[in-house]
Design a protein around this motif. Structure first.
Motif, PDB file in Angstrom:
ATOM      1  N   GLU A   1      -3.389  -4.683   1.722  1.00  0.00           N
ATOM      2  CA  GLU A   1      -2.600  -4.124   0.709  1.00  0.00           C
ATOM      3  C   GLU A   1      -3.686  -3.937  -0.333  1.00  0.00           C
ATOM      4  OE1 GLU A   1       1.272  -4.455  -2.189  1.00  0.00           O
ATOM      5  OE2 GLU A   1       1.220  -5.953  -0.255  1.00  0.00           O
ATOM      6  N   LEU A   2      -3.847  -2.660  -0.764  1.00  0.00           N
ATOM      7  CA  LEU A   2      -5.019  -1.963  -1.468  1.00  0.00           C
ATOM      8  C   LEU A   2      -4.368  -1.734  -2.848  1.00  0.00           C
ATOM      9  CD1 LEU A   2      -7.230  -0.378   1.064  1.00  0.00           C
ATOM     10  CD2 LEU A   2      -7.401  -2.661   0.180  1.00  0.00           C
ATOM     11  N   PHE A   3      -4.984  -1.773  -3.946  1.00  0.00           N
ATOM     12  CA  PHE A   3      -4.773  -1.504  -5.447  1.00  0.00           C
ATOM     13  C   PHE A   3      -5.698  -0.535  -5.913  1.00  0.00           C
ATOM     14  CE2 PHE A   3      -2.846  -5.367  -4.218  1.00  0.00           C
ATOM     15  CZ  PHE A   3      -1.375  -5.217  -4.595  1.00  0.00           C
ATOM     16  N   PRO A   4      -5.505   0.312  -6.982  1.00  0.00           N
ATOM     17  CA  PRO A   4      -6.268   1.211  -7.719  1.00  0.00           C
ATOM     18  C   PRO A   4      -7.583   0.733  -8.122  1.00  0.00           C
ATOM     19  CG  PRO A   4      -4.052   1.235  -8.657  1.00  0.00           C
ATOM     20  CD  PRO A   4      -4.160   0.169  -7.727  1.00  0.00           C
ATOM     21  N   ALA A   5      -7.857  -0.450  -8.120  1.00  0.00           N
ATOM     22  CA  ALA A   5      -9.258  -1.194  -8.759  1.00  0.00           C
ATOM     23  C   ALA A   5     -10.298  -1.149  -7.433  1.00  0.00           C
ATOM     24  CB  ALA A   5      -8.986  -2.530  -9.163  1.00  0.00           C
ATOM     25  N   VAL A   6      -9.588  -0.785  -6.378  1.00  0.00           N
ATOM     26  CA  VAL A   6     -10.830  -0.827  -5.166  1.00  0.00           C
ATOM     27  C   VAL A   6     -11.820   0.562  -5.474  1.00  0.00           C
ATOM     28  CG1 VAL A   6     -11.081  -0.245  -2.775  1.00  0.00           C
ATOM     29  CG2 VAL A   6      -9.267  -1.761  -3.519  1.00  0.00           C
ATOM     30  N   SER A   7     -12.919   0.341  -5.163  1.00  0.00           N
ATOM     31  CA  SER A   7     -13.717   1.719  -5.549  1.00  0.00           C
ATOM     32  C   SER A   7     -13.638   2.807  -4.714  1.00  0.00           C
ATOM     33  CB  SER A   7     -15.447   1.197  -5.397  1.00  0.00           C
ATOM     34  OG  SER A   7     -15.560   1.094  -3.912  1.00  0.00           O
ATOM     35  N   GLU A   8     -14.221   4.010  -5.214  1.00  0.00           N
ATOM     36  CA  GLU A   8     -14.247   5.177  -4.654  1.00  0.00           C
ATOM     37  C   GLU A   8     -14.837   5.192  -3.292  1.00  0.00           C
ATOM     38  OE1 GLU A   8     -15.981   9.796  -5.111  1.00  0.00           O
ATOM     39  OE2 GLU A   8     -15.500   8.498  -6.905  1.00  0.00           O
ATOM     40  N   ASN A   9     -14.365   5.796  -2.234  1.00  0.00           N
ATOM     41  CA  ASN A   9     -14.933   5.507  -0.927  1.00  0.00           C
ATOM     42  C   ASN A   9     -15.257   4.171  -0.478  1.00  0.00           C
ATOM     43  OD1 ASN A   9     -15.196   8.565  -0.768  1.00  0.00           O
ATOM     44  ND2 ASN A   9     -17.368   8.485  -1.820  1.00  0.00           N
TER      45      ASN A   9
ATOM     46  N   PHE B   1      -4.550   6.797  -4.054  1.00  0.00           N
ATOM     47  CA  PHE B   1      -5.347   5.758  -3.549  1.00  0.00           C
ATOM     48  C   PHE B   1      -4.834   5.073  -2.187  1.00  0.00           C
ATOM     49  CE2 PHE B   1      -2.528   3.698  -6.307  1.00  0.00           C
ATOM     50  CZ  PHE B   1      -2.131   2.548  -5.599  1.00  0.00           C
ATOM     51  N   ILE B   2      -5.620   4.749  -1.456  1.00  0.00           N
ATOM     52  CA  ILE B   2      -5.162   4.129   0.065  1.00  0.00           C
ATOM     53  C   ILE B   2      -4.393   2.939  -0.443  1.00  0.00           C
ATOM     54  CG2 ILE B   2      -5.828   3.006   1.842  1.00  0.00           C
ATOM     55  CD1 ILE B   2      -8.242   4.899   2.051  1.00  0.00           C
ATOM     56  N   HIS B   3      -3.093   2.722  -0.197  1.00  0.00           N
ATOM     57  CA  HIS B   3      -2.509   1.652  -0.697  1.00  0.00           C
ATOM     58  C   HIS B   3      -1.918   0.700   0.762  1.00  0.00           C
ATOM     59  CE1 HIS B   3       1.602   2.441   0.805  1.00  0.00           C
ATOM     60  NE2 HIS B   3       1.254   3.743   0.856  1.00  0.00           N
ATOM     61  N   GLN B   4      -2.352   0.984   2.027  1.00  0.00           N
ATOM     62  CA  GLN B   4      -2.241   0.039   3.214  1.00  0.00           C
ATOM     63  C   GLN B   4      -3.089   0.441   4.023  1.00  0.00           C
ATOM     64  OE1 GLN B   4       1.376   0.531   5.406  1.00  0.00           O
ATOM     65  NE2 GLN B   4       1.850  -1.753   5.253  1.00  0.00           N
TER      66      GLN B   4
ATOM     67  N   LEU C   1      -4.529   3.979   7.860  1.00  0.00           N
ATOM     68  CA  LEU C   1      -4.445   3.769   6.684  1.00  0.00           C
ATOM     69  C   LEU C   1      -3.422   4.838   5.914  1.00  0.00           C
ATOM     70  CD1 LEU C   1      -8.364   4.565   6.182  1.00  0.00           C
ATOM     71  CD2 LEU C   1      -7.273   2.413   5.825  1.00  0.00           C
ATOM     72  N   ARG C   2      -2.631   4.379   4.854  1.00  0.00           N
ATOM     73  CA  ARG C   2      -1.592   5.466   4.319  1.00  0.00           C
ATOM     74  C   ARG C   2      -1.956   5.467   2.555  1.00  0.00           C
ATOM     75  NH1 ARG C   2       0.833   1.920   7.790  1.00  0.00           N
ATOM     76  NH2 ARG C   2       2.033   2.964   9.323  1.00  0.00           N
ATOM     77  N   ASP C   3      -2.069   6.481   2.157  1.00  0.00           N
ATOM     78  CA  ASP C   3      -2.119   6.808   0.714  1.00  0.00           C
ATOM     79  C   ASP C   3      -0.801   6.879   0.094  1.00  0.00           C
ATOM     80  OD1 ASP C   3      -1.646   9.271   0.665  1.00  0.00           O
ATOM     81  OD2 ASP C   3      -3.796   9.973   0.649  1.00  0.00           O
ATOM     82  N   THR C   4      -1.142   6.804  -1.392  1.00  0.00           N
ATOM     83  CA  THR C   4       0.138   6.911  -2.326  1.00  0.00           C
ATOM     84  C   THR C   4       0.730   8.341  -2.174  1.00  0.00           C
ATOM     85  OG1 THR C   4      -1.406   7.339  -4.176  1.00  0.00           O
ATOM     86  CG2 THR C   4      -0.611   5.340  -3.795  1.00  0.00           C
ATOM     87  N   SER C   5       0.268   9.341  -1.681  1.00  0.00           N
ATOM     88  CA  SER C   5       0.876  10.776  -1.658  1.00  0.00           C
ATOM     89  C   SER C   5       1.474  10.857  -0.093  1.00  0.00           C
ATOM     90  CB  SER C   5      -0.261  11.791  -1.653  1.00  0.00           C
ATOM     91  OG  SER C   5      -0.893  11.950  -3.075  1.00  0.00           O
ATOM     92  N   GLY C   6       1.750   9.710   0.648  1.00  0.00           N
ATOM     93  CA  GLY C   6       2.212   9.750   1.856  1.00  0.00           C
ATOM     94  C   GLY C   6       1.241  10.055   3.125  1.00  0.00           C
ATOM     95  N   ASN C   7       0.022  10.546   2.776  1.00  0.00           N
ATOM     96  CA  ASN C   7      -0.895  10.907   3.966  1.00  0.00           C
ATOM     97  C   ASN C   7      -1.087   9.716   4.708  1.00  0.00           C
ATOM     98  OD1 ASN C   7      -1.312  13.500   2.848  1.00  0.00           O
ATOM     99  ND2 ASN C   7      -2.532  12.524   1.314  1.00  0.00           N
ATOM    100  N   GLN C   8      -1.342   9.746   6.278  1.00  0.00           N
ATOM    101  CA  GLN C   8      -1.761   8.693   7.164  1.00  0.00           C
ATOM    102  C   GLN C   8      -3.037   9.145   7.670  1.00  0.00           C
ATOM    103  OE1 GLN C   8       1.419   6.811   9.106  1.00  0.00           O
ATOM    104  NE2 GLN C   8       0.375   6.842  11.045  1.00  0.00           N
ATOM    105  N   PHE C   9      -3.752   8.145   7.870  1.00  0.00           N
ATOM    106  CA  PHE C   9      -4.871   8.399   8.518  1.00  0.00           C
ATOM    107  C   PHE C   9      -5.238   7.408   9.753  1.00  0.00           C
ATOM    108  CE2 PHE C   9      -5.370   9.383   4.237  1.00  0.00           C
ATOM    109  CZ  PHE C   9      -5.613  10.659   4.046  1.00  0.00           C
ATOM    110  N   GLU C  10      -5.812   7.751  10.994  1.00  0.00           N
ATOM    111  CA  GLU C  10      -5.988   6.858  12.038  1.00  0.00           C
ATOM    112  C   GLU C  10      -7.157   7.046  12.512  1.00  0.00           C
ATOM    113  OE1 GLU C  10      -2.678   6.492  14.943  1.00  0.00           O
ATOM    114  OE2 GLU C  10      -1.417   6.842  13.516  1.00  0.00           O
ATOM    115  N   ALA C  11      -7.627   5.743  13.224  1.00  0.00           N
ATOM    116  CA  ALA C  11      -9.171   6.110  13.815  1.00  0.00           C
ATOM    117  C   ALA C  11      -9.137   5.187  14.840  1.00  0.00           C
ATOM    118  CB  ALA C  11     -10.195   5.749  12.833  1.00  0.00           C
TER     119      ALA C  11
ATOM    120  N   ASP D   1      -8.361   7.478  -6.958  1.00  0.00           N
ATOM    121  CA  ASP D   1      -8.001   7.603  -8.304  1.00  0.00           C
ATOM    122  C   ASP D   1      -7.137   6.647  -9.006  1.00  0.00           C
ATOM    123  OD1 ASP D   1      -9.706   9.891  -8.524  1.00  0.00           O
ATOM    124  OD2 ASP D   1      -8.202  11.249  -7.748  1.00  0.00           O
ATOM    125  N   ASN D   2      -7.202   5.854  -9.890  1.00  0.00           N
ATOM    126  CA  ASN D   2      -6.626   4.835 -10.227  1.00  0.00           C
ATOM    127  C   ASN D   2      -5.545   5.448 -11.545  1.00  0.00           C
ATOM    128  OD1 ASN D   2      -8.089   5.419 -12.831  1.00  0.00           O
ATOM    129  ND2 ASN D   2      -9.176   3.337 -12.581  1.00  0.00           N
ATOM    130  N   GLY D   3      -5.311   6.730 -11.839  1.00  0.00           N
ATOM    131  CA  GLY D   3      -4.326   7.325 -12.727  1.00  0.00           C
ATOM    132  C   GLY D   3      -4.691   6.914 -14.167  1.00  0.00           C
TER     133      GLY D   3
END
Length: 77
Positions: free
Chosen positions: A39-47, A21-24, A64-74, A10-12
């Motif tokens: 380094e990602l920005f809001p203009a990146v598409s959904e999914n 959005f995922i920012h890193q 991956l890290r998003d703007t809410s502080g969530n971290q995902f790993e794979a 979501d770009n706000g």
């Protein structure tokens, strides 16, 4: 390596929906060596689809890290 990440990105710009959005993104090798950082920005598409062109066959790990502080790993074998 090409993968698709399921995230709303979501770009706000819609009233009542904050930026989310995922920012890193980091790709690391087996020895924790940094292979790539995005380094990602809001203009990146959904999914978004992310692609990395790497040499070798060692296992890698995507973080991956998003703007809410969530971290995902794979792990990528």
């Amino acid at each position: 390596v090409k993968l698709q990440v399921t995230h709303p990105m979501d770009n706000g710009m819609i009233s009542g929906i904050p930026e989310f959005f995922i920012h890193q993104a980091e790709l690391r090798g087996a020895d924790n060596q940094l292979l790539a950082r995005l380094e990602l920005f809001p203009a990146v598409s959904e999914n978004p689809s992310l692609a990395f062109d790497i040499e070798g066959s060692e296992p890698t790990r995507l973080t991956l890290r998003d703007t809410s502080g969530n971290q995902f790993e794979a792990a990528i074998p």
